[in-house]
Design a protein around this motif. Structure first.
Motif, PDB file in Angstrom:
ATOM      1  N   ARG A  40       0.833  -1.208   0.000  1.00  0.00           N
ATOM      2  CA  ARG A  40       0.000   0.000   0.000  1.00  0.00           C
ATOM      3  C   ARG A  40       0.862   1.250   0.000  1.00  0.00           C
ATOM      4  O   ARG A  40       0.582   2.221  -0.713  1.00  0.00           O
ATOM      5  CB  ARG A  40      -0.918   0.001   1.225  1.00  0.00           C
ATOM      6  CG  ARG A  40      -1.777   1.249   1.335  1.00  0.00           C
ATOM      7  CD  ARG A  40      -2.913   1.031   2.324  1.00  0.00           C
ATOM      8  NE  ARG A  40      -2.434   0.560   3.598  1.00  0.00           N
ATOM      9  CZ  ARG A  40      -2.042   1.357   4.588  1.00  0.00           C
ATOM     10  NH1 ARG A  40      -2.069   2.682   4.420  1.00  0.00           N
ATOM     11  NH2 ARG A  40      -1.632   0.868   5.738  1.00  0.00           N
ATOM     12  N   GLN A  58       0.940   4.270  -2.790  1.00  0.00           N
ATOM     13  CA  GLN A  58       0.783   5.676  -2.423  1.00  0.00           C
ATOM     14  C   GLN A  58       1.922   6.524  -2.963  1.00  0.00           C
ATOM     15  O   GLN A  58       1.715   7.677  -3.374  1.00  0.00           O
ATOM     16  CB  GLN A  58       0.695   5.806  -0.895  1.00  0.00           C
ATOM     17  CG  GLN A  58      -0.612   5.290  -0.330  1.00  0.00           C
ATOM     18  CD  GLN A  58      -0.624   5.262   1.186  1.00  0.00           C
ATOM     19  OE1 GLN A  58       0.427   5.196   1.830  1.00  0.00           O
ATOM     20  NE2 GLN A  58      -1.808   5.298   1.759  1.00  0.00           N
ATOM     21  N   ARG A 117       1.144   7.147  -6.503  1.00  0.00           N
ATOM     22  CA  ARG A 117       0.089   8.149  -6.633  1.00  0.00           C
ATOM     23  C   ARG A 117       0.650   9.568  -6.507  1.00  0.00           C
ATOM     24  O   ARG A 117       0.216  10.483  -7.209  1.00  0.00           O
ATOM     25  CB  ARG A 117      -0.992   7.944  -5.563  1.00  0.00           C
ATOM     26  CG  ARG A 117      -1.909   6.757  -5.801  1.00  0.00           C
ATOM     27  CD  ARG A 117      -3.130   6.837  -4.929  1.00  0.00           C
ATOM     28  NE  ARG A 117      -3.911   8.035  -5.247  1.00  0.00           N
ATOM     29  CZ  ARG A 117      -4.947   8.445  -4.527  1.00  0.00           C
ATOM     30  NH1 ARG A 117      -5.315   7.776  -3.440  1.00  0.00           N
ATOM     31  NH2 ARG A 117      -5.612   9.535  -4.884  1.00  0.00           N
ATOM     32  N   PRO A 166      -8.160   1.168   5.004  1.00  0.00           N
ATOM     33  CA  PRO A 166      -7.197   1.460   3.939  1.00  0.00           C
ATOM     34  C   PRO A 166      -6.647   0.164   3.361  1.00  0.00           C
ATOM     35  O   PRO A 166      -6.460  -0.819   4.069  1.00  0.00           O
ATOM     36  CB  PRO A 166      -6.100   2.255   4.655  1.00  0.00           C
ATOM     37  CG  PRO A 166      -6.175   1.816   6.088  1.00  0.00           C
ATOM     38  CD  PRO A 166      -7.629   1.528   6.341  1.00  0.00           C
ATOM     39  N   GLU A 197      -6.373   2.154  -2.907  1.00  0.00           N
ATOM     40  CA  GLU A 197      -5.375   3.083  -3.428  1.00  0.00           C
ATOM     41  C   GLU A 197      -5.222   2.953  -4.943  1.00  0.00           C
ATOM     42  O   GLU A 197      -5.082   3.952  -5.655  1.00  0.00           O
ATOM     43  CB  GLU A 197      -4.027   2.860  -2.734  1.00  0.00           C
ATOM     44  CG  GLU A 197      -4.003   3.243  -1.267  1.00  0.00           C
ATOM     45  CD  GLU A 197      -4.246   4.720  -1.048  1.00  0.00           C
ATOM     46  OE1 GLU A 197      -3.873   5.539  -1.915  1.00  0.00           O
ATOM     47  OE2 GLU A 197      -4.844   5.064  -0.012  1.00  0.00           O
TER      48      GLU A 197
END
Length: 269
Positions: A34, A38, A41, A77, A82
């Motif tokens: 994750r 991120q 992103r 989360p 994501e």
């Protein structure tokens, strides 16, 4: 053999599906994976915060899809969340670059909220919180509507407004701050902060969407108690001689705003 027994293949198929599902859940909950998504992103075009309540408040396809992703994944989360929001972030950025999010008229966008409201609200109780929020709305909204502006939406302890006149927008915020001084909340003194930016957001129904909206919201987030932050684009349309102006130089730390954004703190002389 088990294959020849009634239901044997079905049992093995269900077992395989169960194992695959458990593995998928493990991957989705992987903190390392994750975190890697991120990081990707943050490197993608667009707003890396896409998926928070502010960015999902509109009516475009990206916002609808974003709300669906958040609803499906819940508050937990995970990698799936994501990845989904990252794809929508890129989609929204491409729409903006192609002009899909740009309106035809300049609009001054205003975001306000209360400083340390959440901490006070925890001890105040629901009835008192509702009373204060009603008084705050009255204090903030009248200066906007008196100057021909529109309250786009209420955001809990905050407000998003749109006005056509840059000078009127700043005057409305100063007047709202003055009126807020008359709101009483027990032992707590409500104090506001505000962010203003001018641009050509796309209007969809009663809402405004686009980079200009995100920019004004980020300015509001970074303002201090009683502080009014404006972009350089908006300041250029104001009479600086009638204001006390101070340049802010930490704008490079803001996410989802133009790279050349200039930020100023403004107040009455």
């Amino acid at each position: 053999m088990d294959d020849q027994e009634p239901g044997g293949r079905a049992r093995r198929f269900r077992a395989a599906l169960g194992a695959a599902g458990r593995r998928a859940r493990e991957l989705d909950r992987s903190d390392g994976l994750r975190t890697a998504v991120q990081r990707v992103r943050r490197a993608l075009p667009g707003d890396a915060h896409f998926g928070d309540p502010l960015t999902l408040g509109g009516a475009r396809h990206a916002e609808f899809a974003g709300r669906a992703v958040v609803e499906i994944t819940g508050d937990r989360p995970g990698v799936t969340r994501e990845v989904g929001l990252g794809g929508l972030q890129l989609w929204q950025a491409l729409l903006e670059r192609c002009g899909g999010g740009v309106g035809e008229r300049d609009v001054v966008l205003v975001f306000t909220d209360l400083v340390e409201f959440s901490r006070w609200a925890l001890a105040a109780g629901d009835a008192e919180v509702q009373r204060v929020l009603r008084d705050v709305s009255e204090a903030w909204e009248k200066p906007v509507t008196d100057r021909g502006g529109t309250v786009v939406k209420r955001l809990g302890d905050g407000m998003m407004a749109a006005l056509a006149d840059p000078i009127g927008a700043v005057e409305a915020v100063f007047a709202a701050r003055d009126r807020l001084a008359g709101v009483h909340a027990g032992g707590w003194t409500p104090r506001m902060r505000a962010g203003l930016h001018v641009g050509r957001p796309r209007r969809v129904g009663g809402d405004y969407l686009g980079v200009a909206v995100n920019t004004a919201a980020r300015l509001g987030d970074r303002a201090g108690a009683d502080e009014v932050l404006v972009s350089g684009d908006l300041l250029a349309r104001l009479d600086e001689s009638a204001l006390r102006v101070r340049r802010k130089r930490w704008h490079t730390r803001l996410k989802g705003v133009p790279d050349d954004l200039q930020i100023f703190s403004v107040d009455r002389p």
